[in-house]
Scaffold this motif. Structure first.
Motif, PDB file in Angstrom:
ATOM      1  N   ARG A 162      77.546  45.572  68.287  1.00 46.21           N
ATOM      2  CA  ARG A 162      76.599  46.646  68.604  1.00 46.21           C
ATOM      3  C   ARG A 162      77.422  47.882  68.947  1.00 46.21           C
ATOM      4  O   ARG A 162      78.368  47.814  69.733  1.00 46.21           O
ATOM      5  CB  ARG A 162      75.721  46.257  69.784  1.00 46.21           C
ATOM      6  CG  ARG A 162      74.451  47.087  69.851  1.00 46.21           C
ATOM      7  CD  ARG A 162      73.488  46.526  70.869  1.00 46.21           C
ATOM      8  NE  ARG A 162      72.977  45.198  70.518  1.00 46.21           N
ATOM      9  CZ  ARG A 162      72.006  44.976  69.631  1.00 46.21           C
ATOM     10  NH1 ARG A 162      71.455  45.997  69.001  1.00 46.21           N
ATOM     11  NH2 ARG A 162      71.607  43.754  69.370  1.00 46.21           N
ATOM     12  N   PRO A 164      78.950  50.981  70.531  1.00 43.27           N
ATOM     13  CA  PRO A 164      78.960  51.507  71.892  1.00 43.27           C
ATOM     14  C   PRO A 164      78.639  53.011  71.904  1.00 43.27           C
ATOM     15  O   PRO A 164      78.688  53.666  70.870  1.00 43.27           O
ATOM     16  CB  PRO A 164      80.401  51.264  72.350  1.00 43.27           C
ATOM     17  CG  PRO A 164      81.186  51.281  71.092  1.00 43.27           C
ATOM     18  CD  PRO A 164      80.288  50.773  70.007  1.00 43.27           C
ATOM     19  N   GLY A 165      78.327  53.510  73.055  1.00 44.40           N
ATOM     20  CA  GLY A 165      78.144  54.961  73.220  1.00 44.40           C
ATOM     21  C   GLY A 165      76.782  55.479  72.826  1.00 44.40           C
ATOM     22  O   GLY A 165      76.539  56.681  72.916  1.00 44.40           O
ATOM     23  N   GLY A 166      75.876  54.614  72.387  1.00 44.70           N
ATOM     24  CA  GLY A 166      74.510  55.048  72.062  1.00 44.70           C
ATOM     25  C   GLY A 166      74.444  56.114  70.984  1.00 44.70           C
ATOM     26  O   GLY A 166      73.881  57.194  71.219  1.00 44.70           O
ATOM     27  N   PRO A 167      75.026  55.885  69.810  1.00 47.00           N
ATOM     28  CA  PRO A 167      74.950  56.907  68.757  1.00 47.00           C
ATOM     29  C   PRO A 167      73.516  57.068  68.276  1.00 47.00           C
ATOM     30  O   PRO A 167      72.723  56.127  68.299  1.00 47.00           O
ATOM     31  CB  PRO A 167      75.842  56.343  67.651  1.00 47.00           C
ATOM     32  CG  PRO A 167      75.804  54.873  67.861  1.00 47.00           C
ATOM     33  CD  PRO A 167      75.667  54.649  69.331  1.00 47.00           C
ATOM     34  N   ARG A 168      73.174  58.274  67.827  1.00 48.61           N
ATOM     35  CA  ARG A 168      71.802  58.546  67.398  1.00 48.61           C
ATOM     36  C   ARG A 168      71.606  58.149  65.937  1.00 48.61           C
ATOM     37  O   ARG A 168      70.644  57.508  65.585  1.00 48.61           O
ATOM     38  CB  ARG A 168      71.488  60.027  67.605  1.00 48.61           C
ATOM     39  CG  ARG A 168      71.457  60.412  69.068  1.00 48.61           C
ATOM     40  CD  ARG A 168      71.470  61.913  69.235  1.00 48.61           C
ATOM     41  NE  ARG A 168      72.674  62.514  68.704  1.00 48.61           N
ATOM     42  CZ  ARG A 168      73.834  62.577  69.373  1.00 48.61           C
ATOM     43  NH1 ARG A 168      73.914  62.087  70.592  1.00 48.61           N
ATOM     44  NH2 ARG A 168      74.898  63.117  68.832  1.00 48.61           N
ATOM     45  N   LYS A 198      72.049  50.105  64.277  1.00 53.73           N
ATOM     46  CA  LYS A 198      73.141  50.567  65.139  1.00 53.73           C
ATOM     47  C   LYS A 198      74.138  49.445  65.431  1.00 53.73           C
ATOM     48  O   LYS A 198      74.501  49.179  66.581  1.00 53.73           O
ATOM     49  CB  LYS A 198      72.590  51.163  66.434  1.00 53.73           C
ATOM     50  CG  LYS A 198      71.800  52.451  66.197  1.00 53.73           C
ATOM     51  CD  LYS A 198      71.346  53.105  67.445  1.00 53.73           C
ATOM     52  CE  LYS A 198      70.663  54.427  67.180  1.00 53.73           C
ATOM     53  NZ  LYS A 198      69.637  54.426  66.139  1.00 53.73           N
ATOM     54  N   ASP A 250      78.417  60.653  63.478  1.00 56.45           N
ATOM     55  CA  ASP A 250      77.059  60.624  64.014  1.00 56.45           C
ATOM     56  C   ASP A 250      76.367  61.924  63.636  1.00 56.45           C
ATOM     57  O   ASP A 250      76.832  63.011  63.989  1.00 56.45           O
ATOM     58  CB  ASP A 250      77.138  60.470  65.545  1.00 56.45           C
ATOM     59  CG  ASP A 250      75.817  60.015  66.140  1.00 56.45           C
ATOM     60  OD1 ASP A 250      74.897  59.734  65.351  1.00 56.45           O
ATOM     61  OD2 ASP A 250      75.720  59.949  67.369  1.00 56.45           O
TER      62      ASP A 250
END
Lengths: 370, 306
Positions: B259, B261-265, B243, B282
């Motif tokens: 890194r 941002p936004g916590g992609p899966r 990620k 994503d």
């Protein structure tokens, strides 16, 4: 169901022909579907496996994608999106409801065909109801399991625990059950178009095979050929009256209708036509196992006691006594009892029974039945 | 009132409601698109003034793009996206969030493990995990387009997950997600292939991972897709398992590691517009697949020389 029946009546001009009625139903279904897809393009995706959230299948216009950031702010549109957007409860319920309605609409004509086109008498009501309900259950299961291997294995385990051991009376019922499962699968994966084509082809193929008796053993006479002889006799050989009650005749077996036709002919011979006086006024019927000897005896008696007589028919039977029929006119001084006594006193074992039906008695019987 | 009359009235009401809702929807759609453009412009100006690395926009993709894999930009700014298994290419307006059309590669559509897409001069390239390159042109809506296939025979040496066209060298770049050659373990391997000379074997560029991921604290790097920054010409690589986004120069020098941002899966695709907007796709996991727009370069570096 009455409005649907009226619509089908209207579209088929009141025809009772099963193929025309089926065509009328599918035409009505296609019309409704076209209107719905035209007005609500997203529903078209349920036909081709896209799902309500996919881009419309029938439209080539631009599709606005859902805004993933607006959802975080509590606006009216975002609330509506949460209620009916992709993955929401409303979306799921709407999709499932449309799938189930589509399944019912596809299975209705299948149940009609099942009830109509059958080679064995009667049908099982339980199977008819199963045909409607089973695909709904299958579709629901597929909707739940879809894309989840874990759920699929769980389902296999649960189904293995429930044992179904129902014997179907007609092997063709199994095909209907398989079809309902297939339609359920098609609906579950949101490809109702496949289900529609499947049921359409199935229904018409089944109706046609039933209509033309496809697959019949060539050595087995068709229903039409079995009926042709007796019915033709009834129509053409009866001078006095045509078939008195057509429904009654059609309810008889071909053998009984044949016997009835013979009796009509014999009776008409005795009664004569309205314009012409009959040559004979009675029917002598004899049952025997020794035809030649019985004939010799009867004819010698008839020569002595009848003004004129004529051998009408010898019906040879296997497993039961044969029958001999004579048409005759008795001499004026000879009564019915005299003739029967003369036959029976010398008969011995040559004749089992002998009976004489006079013109008056037959006329009374005919007028009573009319 | 008789039942058929009631049913007909309900049917008519439903149909008219559908018609009205469609007209309303058309009007609402236009105003929504204008609002989107306005929002994006505002956010972009804030971001250019040095704002935080927040998404400029995020568009939820249709179910057909559930497994969105690669992204690429056409010269006019339209975005190309495709899914993992079918050769269906969707054309999207990334600034307004509108799926414009979809065309299909091959008649019938090709089924393969498609991993990346990129755009060359007047031609589009798509790559599958074995390194097979499908070359075709843009089609009309729902059109089946013809393609030519080139197999560089790199399937054993590398598992590919991305592709990018480098205009300066007129070469197609394909980073390895998993390297099959033992001697190349511990390197970021990128193959370069010249479409104008397809008979030439692809050349290989190997960069020691230690020089790339070491400074950021990462131990491995598995590239999922790659894009060329139109302004600098740098290679921008996205790695889904880690990620992160890694930016390197064409010579292989690390610029930065970011890194995401936004916590992609499962970020699988990357593209950068001429006006410096980063687009990341994503894949769908627990929620629908999406594409997210950021200002480029993102100021969230975790290491590098920036």
């Amino acid at each position: 169901m009455r409005p649907l029946r009226k619509i089908i009546d209207f579209m088929t001009l009141g025809s009772g022909h099963p193929i025309r009625r089926l065509l009328g139903y599918y035409a009505f279904l296609a019309l409704v579907l076209t209107i719905v897809v035209r007005l609500f393009p997203a529903t078209g995706n349920l036909l081709i496996g896209g799902g309500l959230d996919a881009s419309p299948a029938t439209s080539t216009s631009e599709v606005v994608l859902r805004d993933g950031l607006v959802d975080s702010s509590p606006t009216v549109s975002s609330l509506a999106n949460r209620a009916f957007g992709v993955g929401s409860l409303g979306h799921l319920a709407g999709t499932t409801t449309l799938i189930l309605i589509g399944t019912i609409l596809l299975m209705l004509p299948v149940s009609w065909v099942y009830m109509s086109a059958r080679h064995v008498a009667g049908h099982s009501q339980a199977v008819v109801q199963t045909l409607i309900i089973l695909p709904l259950v299958v579709a629901g299961v597929v909707v739940i399991v879809r894309d989840s291997l874990a759920l699929a294995f769980s389902l296999a385990g649960v189904v293995a625990a429930v044992r179904f051991r129902t014997n179907l009376r007609d092997t063709r019922d199994v095909v209907f059950i398989f079809l309902s499962i297939a339609v359920g699968f098609a609906a579950g994966v949101q490809t109702l178009a496949i289900g529609a084509v499947l049921t359409f082809v199935f229904n018409f193929l089944l109706l046609l095979t039933w209509r033309y008796d496809y697959g019949r053993n060539v050595l087995t006479p068709t229903a039409a050929s079995q009926w042709a002889g007796p019915l033709n006799s009834l129509v053409t050989r009866t001078d006095w009256q045509a078939v008195p009650d057509r429904d009654l005749v059609l309810s008889l077996t071909p053998e009984k209708a044949d016997a009835l036709a013979d009796r009509f002919q014999r009776v008409s011979g005795v009664l004569g036509t309205k314009k012409k006086k009959p040559r004979f006024d009675a029917v002598l019927s004899i049952t025997t196992d020794k035809i030649t000897e019985a004939q010799e005896l009867a004819e010698s008696v008839l020569t002595d006691n009848a003004r004129r007589w004529k051998l009408d028919e010898v019906e040879q039977n296997v497993g039961k006594p044969s029958e001999i029929y004579y048409l005759l006119r008795l001499k004026k001084n000879v009564s019915r009892d005299d003739l029967l006594t003369a036959i029976r006193q010398d008969a011995g074992d040559r004749i089992h029974t002998a009976d004489l039906e006079s013109r008056e008695a037959i006329q009374g019987e005919v007028s009573a039945s009319a | 009132m008789r039942k058929p009359t009631v049913i007909l009235m309900v049917l008519a009401a439903t149909l008219s409601l559908g018609g009205c809702s469609r007209l309303d929807a058309d009007g609402a759609q236009k105003s929504e698109l204008k609002a989107r453009e306005k929002r994006l412009t505002e956010k972009l100006s804030v971001a250019r003034q040095g704002g935080a690395a927040v998404p400029l926009a995020k568009w939820i993709l249709p179910a057909a793009l559930r497994e969105v894999s690669g992204l690429a930009l056409l010269d006019d700014g339209r975005l190309l996206a495709h899914n993992d298994e079918q050769s269906r290419v969707y054309v999207i307006d990334p600034l307004r969030g509108v799926a414009l059309k979809m065309f299909i590669v091959g008649q019938p559509a090709i089924r393969a493990d498609f991993e990346g897409i990129t755009v060359g001069p007047g031609v589009i390239y798509m790559v599958d995990s074995n390194g097979n390159i499908y070359r075709f042109e843009e089609g009309e809506d729902r059109e089946h387009v013809r393609y030519t296939l080139h197999d560089p025979k790199l399937g054993r040496e590398c598992e590919f997950e991305g592709i990018a066209y480098e205009p300066d060298s007129a070469r197609v770049l394909m980073p390895c997600k998993n390297v099959g050659m033992k001697e190349m373990k511990g390197n970021l391997v990128i193959y370069r292939w010249r479409p104008e000379a397809p008979e030439e074997a692809p050349t290989m560029m190997a960069i020691p991972l230690a020089t790339l991921v070491g400074p950021s604290g990462l131990k491995e790097l598995h590239p999922s897709d790659m894009a060329i920054d139109p302004r600098t010409g740098n290679y921008v690589i996205i790695a889904s398992p880690e990620k992160v986004i890694v930016e390197i120069t064409p010579a292989g020098e690390l610029v930065q590691v970011i890194r995401l941002p936004g916590g992609p899966r499962q970020p699988e695709g990357i593209a950068i517009t001429n006006d410096s907007i980063l687009i990341v796709s994503d894949e769908a996991r627990k929620s629908a697949a999406s594409i997210t727009l950021y200002r480029w370069p993102i100021r969230a570096a975790v290491g590098g020389t920036q």
